[in-house]
Design an enzyme around this catalytic site. Structure first.
Site, PDB file in Angstrom:
ATOM      1  N   THR A  13       0.807  -1.221   0.000  1.00  0.00           N
ATOM      2  CA  THR A  13       0.000   0.000   0.000  1.00  0.00           C
ATOM      3  C   THR A  13       0.845   1.279   0.000  1.00  0.00           C
ATOM      4  OG1 THR A  13      -0.120  -0.147   2.413  1.00  0.00           O
ATOM      5  CG2 THR A  13      -1.955  -1.099   1.180  1.00  0.00           C
ATOM      6  N   GLY A  14       2.165   1.139  -0.018  1.00  0.00           N
ATOM      7  CA  GLY A  14       3.038   2.321  -0.038  1.00  0.00           C
ATOM      8  C   GLY A  14       3.295   2.822  -1.449  1.00  0.00           C
ATOM      9  N   ALA A  15       4.118   3.887  -1.540  1.00  0.00           N
ATOM     10  CA  ALA A  15       4.414   4.500  -2.840  1.00  0.00           C
ATOM     11  C   ALA A  15       5.145   3.525  -3.755  1.00  0.00           C
ATOM     12  CB  ALA A  15       5.264   5.759  -2.649  1.00  0.00           C
ATOM     13  N   SER A  42      -3.910  -2.066   7.139  1.00  0.00           N
ATOM     14  CA  SER A  42      -4.307  -2.021   5.728  1.00  0.00           C
ATOM     15  C   SER A  42      -4.935  -3.329   5.253  1.00  0.00           C
ATOM     16  CB  SER A  42      -3.085  -1.713   4.854  1.00  0.00           C
ATOM     17  OG  SER A  42      -2.601  -0.418   5.121  1.00  0.00           O
ATOM     18  N   ARG A 101      21.586  -4.440   2.719  1.00  0.00           N
ATOM     19  CA  ARG A 101      22.422  -4.043   1.577  1.00  0.00           C
ATOM     20  C   ARG A 101      23.914  -4.262   1.765  1.00  0.00           C
ATOM     21  NH1 ARG A 101      19.454   1.580   0.718  1.00  0.00           N
ATOM     22  NH2 ARG A 101      17.519   0.821  -0.234  1.00  0.00           N
ATOM     23  N   CYS A 130      18.050   4.446  -3.784  1.00  0.00           N
ATOM     24  CA  CYS A 130      17.588   5.077  -5.032  1.00  0.00           C
ATOM     25  C   CYS A 130      18.642   6.000  -5.647  1.00  0.00           C
ATOM     26  CB  CYS A 130      16.294   5.842  -4.782  1.00  0.00           C
ATOM     27  SG  CYS A 130      16.344   6.939  -3.358  1.00  0.00           S
ATOM     28  N   ARG A 235      17.302  17.361   0.266  1.00  0.00           N
ATOM     29  CA  ARG A 235      15.888  17.145  -0.069  1.00  0.00           C
ATOM     30  C   ARG A 235      15.319  18.456  -0.619  1.00  0.00           C
ATOM     31  NH1 ARG A 235      13.931  12.084   0.188  1.00  0.00           N
ATOM     32  NH2 ARG A 235      14.047  11.784   2.435  1.00  0.00           N
ATOM     33  N   HIS A 242      14.604  12.257  -8.633  1.00  0.00           N
ATOM     34  CA  HIS A 242      15.836  12.774  -8.026  1.00  0.00           C
ATOM     35  C   HIS A 242      16.758  13.301  -9.120  1.00  0.00           C
ATOM     36  CE1 HIS A 242      14.518  11.098  -4.367  1.00  0.00           C
ATOM     37  NE2 HIS A 242      15.471  10.233  -4.110  1.00  0.00           N
TER      38      HIS A 242
END
Lengths: 334, 334
Positions: A13-15, A42, A101, A130, A235, A242
Site C-alpha cells: 500500500t506504499g508508494a 491495511s 544491503r 535510489c 531534499r 531525483h
C-alpha cells in the site's frame, strides 16, 4: 525458479508498492499468483490488479507459504523481521530496504551492472538505495571505459524518497503556505514548502548522513572495488524524481564526444538534452519514466580528466520498484 | 566623497531595488537626497522611504546631475548605457549587474575580502554575482588559512535570482498546479512549480552556462589569483535564498575544528547548525538575514585535505543589495 512464480509484495500500500504493481502489470510479468501484504491496519483493503481486486493480507511470519519471490518494500525493520521467515518458506526476497544491503552474505544488484551477483544469493537479494542506483547507471559505463578515480555528487532529492505521506504533506503544506495559513509538519521534521534541507537521515560520527554513506558504500559493493565517492544529499520540494550533479575525475584521458558515446550506448541510460534551447532533463520531464537521463556533459576546467554531468531519474521507478522487478525477472531467467 | 551624499537608485522598482531601500533605511545610511530611477513605465509611482513618499523618476542620460553615488540594479544593458553618463556627471556607480564585472578597469568588490580594490575605481565599482558573493565569503578565510586548491560547487538557486516577476510566477504556477489547472509560463521558460532545472543563463562553447562561469571567473578576480572553481548551477523552486554544496580541496592539512574556528571568526559568515537534531541552515531560515550561513563541515573521505561544506545565504540581501550598500558605505569612509 519456475516460469510463473507465486509473488508476494510486502508493503503493497506504499508508494513503491503501488509502483511495483504498476510495473508487474505493464511489463506483463509472468505470475501464477500475487499476494499483497501490509500491516494489519491495511489488511482487507482491495487493490485492483489486471482487472481483478486483490485483498490485502496481513503480513505475518506464516504468510509466505508457497511464495517464490517476495518484493519487500515495507521498511528496514520489517524486512529484518520477516525476510528470514520468507527465506525459510523457500522464497527469494528482493529487498528494497537498506537493511541487508551491506551484509556480505547478500548480493546488492543493479541488473545493468552486476546481474551475475544474483547467482550467489542465499535467499535475499538487496536493491540499492535510489540515489545510488541512478548514479551508478551512468558511472559504471564511464568507469569501464575511462576509469573513474573519484566522484563528487550533490543530490536534489524528491519527497517520494520519504514516502507517499511526505508527498501528500508537501502538497498540503504548499497549499497552506500559498493561502498564508499556518501548517504543522508531521511527516517531515521541518518546513518543506518552498524550502530545501540537507537530507534528514541520521548523521554519523564522521559528519555524513546515512543517505550519503549509502551512495558511497553501496557503489563500492556494486562495482566490486573501492570506489571513491563523496556525496552531499539534499531534499528539495519536488514530488518524485531525483536529480544529481556529478563531478567525475577519470584515470585516463577522454573526450566529451567519447563520453556521450559511452552513455548513449549504456543500458538504462538516455541522453536527454536540447542544447540549442538550453533545456535539460528535469524532474517533471522524467517522472514515470524508466531510464536515468543524463546530459550537460562538459569538461571540468579545473582538472585534466574531469567531467561534469547532470542526471535525473525517477526515484520510485528505476530508483526503487523497477530495479526490484528487473531483479525478479533475472531470477526467472536464471 | 562627502559625508552625506546624494544617492540615486537605478531600478528602484525591482526586487533588489526594494531591498536597497530597506537597507538604506535599516542601516541609517547618511543621505543628503535620494533619487529613485526606473523606466518611463514606472515613473510617477510613489515609494515610501523614511516616512516620506518619493516619486520615481524616469532614467535618462541627464538625470545624474548632482548625484554622488548610483546604486545600479536595472539590468546589464541599462548599466552599459547609463553608467558612463553617471560617471560623466561625477557620480560613482556601484553596479549590481554583470556588465562591468570582468572589465579590467573596474574593481569587483566584496567588502569583507578586497575592500582595498575600491580605491582604484574610475567611477564604476562592480558588485559580484550573488552565488559568487555567498561562496567567496566562506572560501576566502579558509583559503587564507589552508590554501584552497580546488572547489567543486553545486548550487540550489532561488527564484529571486531571476527577479520579482519570476517569484510571482512561481507562486502563481504552484497555486495553479495544486488546483490541477494549466499554467503558461511567461517569465521562466519551462515548468518551475515542483520542478528544478539547470540554470537557464546562456550556455557557452565549453558547456558551462554564464552563471557558472561568473562563479568561476569572478572568484579569481576577487582573490587576485587564479582560483580553480568548477560549478553546476541549478534553479530550484525556492523564493529567495540560495544554497550551495561546496567540496573544497586544501593545499595544506587541516582539522574540522580548525575549519569551524576559521568560519566562526570570519566577517559576514555565521555557523548555523543544530547537530543534535540534525538541522542545518535552510533557505527559509536565512531569508531576510545578512550573513551567509555555513555548516555540516565534514572531512571528505576521498581526499587527504578535502572538506565538505553546506552554505545558505539570502540572494537578494548579501547576494546583491547588501553588498552594494556596504560598498557605498566604504566610499563614504574612503
Amino acid at each position: 525458479m519456475m516460469n510463473k512464480p507465486n509473488v508476494a509484495i510486502m508493503g503493497a500500500t506504499g508508494a513503491v508498492g503501488a509502483e511495483l504493481l504498476e510495473l508487474l502489470e505493464e511489463r506483463n510479468f509472468p505470475l501464477n499468483s500475487l499476494k499483497l501484504l501490509a500491516s494489519a491496519r491495511s489488511a482487507g483493503k482491495k487493490i485492483n490488479f489486471r482487472g481483478e481486486d486483490i485483498t490485502v493480507e496481513e503480513l505475518t511470519h506464516d504468510c509466505f507459504e508457497g511464495v517464490d519471490i517476495v518484493l519487500a518494500s515495507a521498511g528496514g525493520s520489517l524486512s529484518k523481521e520477516y525476510a528470514p521467515s520468507a527465506v525459510k518458506a523457500g522464497a527469494v526476497v528482493v529487498d528494497n530496504t537498506s537493511h541487508y544491503r551491506m551484509d556480505p552474505e547478500v548480493p546488492l544488484v543493479v541488473p545493468e551492472i552486476n546481474p551475475e551477483d544474483i547467482k550467489w544469493n542465499k535467499g535475499i537479494i538487496a536493491n540499492p538505495n535510489c540515489s545510488t542506483i541512478l548514479m551508478v547507471l551512468a558511472l559504471w559505463p564511464l568507469h569501464k571505459k575511462f576509469g573513474v578515480k573519484r566522484t563528487v555528487c550533490s543530490t536534489y532529492q524528491a519527497a517520494s524518497g520519504a514516502g507517499a505521506l511526505a508527498m501528500q504533506e508537501l502538497e498540503q503544506e504548499t497549499a497552506a503556505k500559498l493561502q498564508g495559513e499556518d501548517f504543522e509538519n508531521t511527516v517531515i521534521n521541518q518546513p518543506y514548502a518552498f524550502n530545501l534541507f540537507p537530507h534528514n537521515s541520521p548523521m554519523k560520527e564522521n559528519g555524513y548522513v546515512e543517505e550519503e554513506l549509502k551512495m558511497m558504500n553501496e557503489t563500492s559493493k556494486i562495482f566490486h572495488e573501492d570506489s571513491k565517492v563523496t556525496a552531499t544529499c539534499v531534499r528539495v520540494p519536488i514530488m518524485r524524481a531525483h536529480s544529481e550533479s556529478l563531478n567525475i575525475e577519470f584515470d585516463n584521458a577522454y573526450t566529451i564526444e567519447e563520453a556521450y558515446e559511452v552513455l548513449r550506448s549504456a543500458p538504462g541510460v538516455e541522453v536527454f538534452e536540447n542544447r540549442e534551447e538550453n533545456l535539460w532533463a528535469t524532474p517533471l520531464d522524467v517522472s514515470g519514466k524508466d531510464p536515468v537521463y543524463v546530459g550537460r556533459l562538459r569538461r571540468d576546467v579545473t582538472l585534466d580528466n574531469g567531467l561534469e554531468l547532470w542526471l535525473v531519474g525517477d526515484q520510485v521507478r528505476k530508483g526503487a520498484a523497477l530495479n526490484a522487478v528487473q531483479i525478479a525477472e533475472l531470477l526467472l531467467e536464471g
